[in-house]
Structures are given as structure tokens and as C-alpha cells.
Write an enzyme that holds these catalytic residues in place. Sequence first.
Site, PDB file in Angstrom:
ATOM      1  CG  ASP A  85      -2.064   0.963   1.082  1.00 18.05           C
ATOM      2  OD1 ASP A  85      -2.132   1.679   0.059  1.00 18.05           O
ATOM      3  OD2 ASP A  85      -2.904   1.016   1.991  1.00 18.05           O
ATOM      4  CB  ALA A  86       3.337   2.371  -2.087  1.00 20.29           C
ATOM      5  CE  LYS A  87      -4.036   4.847   0.115  1.00 16.36           C
ATOM      6  NZ  LYS A  87      -3.515   3.885   1.096  1.00 16.36           N
ATOM      7  NE  ARG A  88       6.128   5.234  -3.295  1.00 16.97           N
ATOM      8  CZ  ARG A  88       6.015   5.138  -1.971  1.00 16.97           C
ATOM      9  NH1 ARG A  88       4.902   5.469  -1.363  1.00 16.97           N
ATOM     10  NH2 ARG A  88       7.053   4.735  -1.236  1.00 16.97           N
TER      11      ARG A  88
END
Lengths: 286, 286
Positions: free
Chosen positions: A97-100
Site C-alpha cells: 500500500d504505497a499509493k504511488r
Amino acid sequence: METFFSFLEKRVDDCSSLLCVGLDPHIPDLKEPTAASALEFCLRLVKAAAPYAAAFKPNAAFFEVFGAEGWTVLKQVILAIRAESERLGSHIPVILDAKRGDIASTAEAYANSAFGYLGADCITLNPYLGKDSIEPFIQDQEKGVFLLCKTSNPGSSDLQDLIVEKKDNGKTNTAPSPFLFLYEYIAGLAQGWNTRNNIGLVVGATYPETLARVRAAAPDLWFLSPGVGIQGGDLGSALKAGLRRDGKGMLINVSRLIARVDDPRRAAAELRDSILEIQGSLTGKR
Amino acid sequence: METFFSFLEKRVDDCSSLLCVGLDPHIPDLKEPTAASALEFCLRLVKAAAPYAAAFKPNAAFFEVFGAEGWTVLKQVILAIRAESERLGSHIPVILDAKRGDIASTAEAYANSAFGYLGADCITLNPYLGKDSIEPFIQDQEKGVFLLCKTSNPGSSDLQDLIVEKKDNGKTNTAPSPFLFLYEYIAGLAQGWNTRNNIGLVVGATYPETLARVRAAAPDLWFLSPGVGIQGGDLGSALKAGLRRDGKGMLINVSRLIARVDDPRRAAAELRDSILEIQGSLTGKR
């Protein structure tokens, strides 16, 4: 041909579970504010919840806060999930879960970091930069992405609930309702982009009406749905609104409900069973 | 009272420059694909360009790709910028280009990572999750953010160019033109949110017409503008469209134009001077 979501569905079948276990080593939940404590926190959850986890979802932020040491720990946590998969004889996907989200040449570096260095199977992405920013992550169909669609926080309404139309398009509306929210528009795009069966959507479980609208716009996609429990989402309403016709298509993400109890294994088992029961009653399988 | 943008304006005055030097250690540009080579690449640029840099902008992706070692190098690069600031007697702000964006409790961890662990002054953020996802980064007015508004990549049109209206609002249109793009709407929001003088916008230099629309929607904000040079943006048109009335308000970000030449110091000096000349002719100061 294997794809990220064929791997996930295999795992879902193996463990009869739609539970995604979030690994969020918030500093206030740790014994000490150290990377070593974050590792201990995560390993406890991984060991306890593995038999009931369709996937694990470590959130990069809670590792980055420890800098270089945090990245080492994040990699160790992913290796520990691999070891549990081996032990159980069933591959448990890791969703980073990094939402890059960045332009293509930069996105490539992020993809190498997530899939190469860390060895994750999937990553959460922010779609605001458009298709070319997503492309480097979906080239390999065995790796997957979940695109932010409708998030579970109050501020999500600031942009995600805007009503949109396309310029040069004439007709405003491609949805079954008289207007189209930005999050719905993104769901429709993602449904169209998903030619390799490796694109899903992040849709908060806090708003069942929203889940239903997204499901209508993206009938085939998997959802990753946080927000049940602490954030107030009701499990039954969420599953009813969000499940696909085949009774799958939704990962219910839970972190604190499992992490903050004395017996995380029992909490995971009970949640798995609650989901299974609702799922069964909705699809008439039970 | 000091704020992030008062610090930046001080630096802009000290070096008579609107140049932001991007530190993007792309693996193909390095001697070897190692974190040590990335460090060497960045230190060369920092030393060469410091006298002409209004700010430095390392992009997190190109460090993350080296995992834990990359984070150590990123911190070393920021420390090297601090050392150059000391030597020059003028604080050069560090803008961490990370394009983060998550719900508030997670955003707090990202803010601690960027401002605490790494010691950056400012970070780029993706606004898709709304105001509450930005709040943890702007609490301290001496730290700043640039919100993605209109990016320089082709795919930026997929979402950023959608025409929006607000539900429950009656009137669709708050812009001077007959319609409102999503990126313009965000610019207007950011202008309103900027109560501590620490919010700016990322607006690509590739589309002067777009820059002009964003300037109209956010007359007071600083822009961080990539896209001049390699990506095809014209410096003169970009400055004409994007500068504020006071002849400031725009950082021109350049990476490869400086990194890929034999004499990066001269390239930085020449770019600084070109900007200064155009800026002067536009504002009548020269």
C-alpha cells in the site's frame, strides 16, 4: 495464462477468505518507536493471520518513517509472508500500500522498487496522472495494481465526488444514473484498462451506496475495501453492495481490528467466518 | 512570521534565480547501477549547481529503487545540500518529489519521514484524497507542499482535463471561462487552502495555455514547473504564462538539461541567466 488476479482467486479459494490483513505498524501501537518493534509487530500478525489471509497489505508509510532501517524491515516482513506461504503450500499475495503515481520514467523506478527490490505482488496507485503513469506497473500481468477510486476518509469528497464530463464529448453521461462522479469515471476507465486481468480498485467500505455505484461502473474488477470496523463501515452492507455476481471481487481490509486484540489469530478466523457467512447468504451458496 | 514560501523567496532573492535543480539519478545515467553511483551523481550536481539553485528537488523513486541503501543515500544528498547552504550562507530549500497522498493517520507518518527523518523542507503531494490528507504536511508553516495540479506527461489529460461541476451547487462555473477543468478546480481549492503561505502547485511547463488558466485560478501561489527542455516546454512561453505579477511565483525545474552535460555548473548558470533575462523583459525590470 496466470495473472495477478488469477493468483489472488486461487488463494481466496484455498483459504475460503476475502480477508486482507493490513500491516500498519503505527508508532503508538508499538512497544518502542523503533524499526525492530515494527518488525516484531508485523511478524506477530503475519504468523497469526496467515491461515485466514487472502492477502497481506503492508503500508509503506509506517516503514518509511524509520528511513533505511524501515525499508529493511519492510523487506523482511514480505519475506516472512513468503515463508508462511511455503509452509501453508498456498501463495499469499502481498499488496504494497504505497499509493504511488508519477510520470512513466519515474513510475518505472517505483515499479522496480515495489516488485523487484521488495518483491511485492501488487501495489496501490493514485490514478491522477493517467494511464501512462500506470503502464509500467501492469506490463507484467503477474503483478497487479489497485487504483484509488473512492477512499474511506472524510476529505475524499473534496475531489472524488465532483461531477465530471468530458470535453469534446457531447454527451456527459455514460453511467446509468443522471450524473457521473469522478470516482465512477475512474472506475469505468479502469474497467476498460484491465486487459491483462491485473487492475483493481480501492473503494472504501464506509459508503455502501458508493460501492454499488462503483460496482455498476466496473462489474468485473476486484475491490480492495478498507474502512470496516474502526472507520465505521458495516460488513454486511459493504459486501452486499460490492461483491461481484460470482460472490467474489472484494477484499475486506482490516488492520486494527486484528492488531489490537490479545488473540489476533482468533480475530482473523472470526472475521473470515463472518465474511464467509454473509457471502454465502448473499450468493445462496449456503 | 517565517513560512516555507518566505524562506524560498529569500533564497530566490539571494541567488537571483528561479531555477529548481532536479536530482533524478536514473539508473541509465549512472556509471554503475548502485546506490553509491547515485550518490556520486547527485553530489556532482549539488556542488556544481548550488550557487544558481533556488531549490533542489530529489525524486524519491530513484532512491527507493535501491531500497534501504537508497534511503541512506537520499539522506546523505539532503545533508550535502545543507552543507552547500552553509558554505554559501543562504538556505537552499529541499523539495522532496515523492507525490505522496494517504488518509490522515498515514499521511502523518509520511510527513514524519519526509520532514523528520530525511530533513526535507517541502514535499510534492497528490491531492486526490482531499484536504485532510494534506493537513499533516502543512501544520508546520515552515514546511511546504506542492500539490499536483497539471502534470507534464501525455496521460495527464485522462483525468486532469475532465470538466467538473460540484453537486448541490447549482452553478457549475466559478472560472472566468465557460467551463472548469479538474486541474483548475484544484488550483482554486489550493488558493483557498493556503492560509499559512506553504501550499504551491505542480504545473507542467509544457502547456502555456494551461499555465495561464492555473495562474488565473490561483493568482498568489508558487508553481513548480517541470517540462522545459527535454519534455519540449518553451521557457519564454512558460514564464510569460505562469509568472505572478511580481515576476516571481514560479520555479523552473530542470534535471537532464544540467545532469547530462560535461559542465553542469555552466549549464545551471546559463539557465539561471536565461530565466532572469526573460523574467526581466516581462516585468520591465531590465
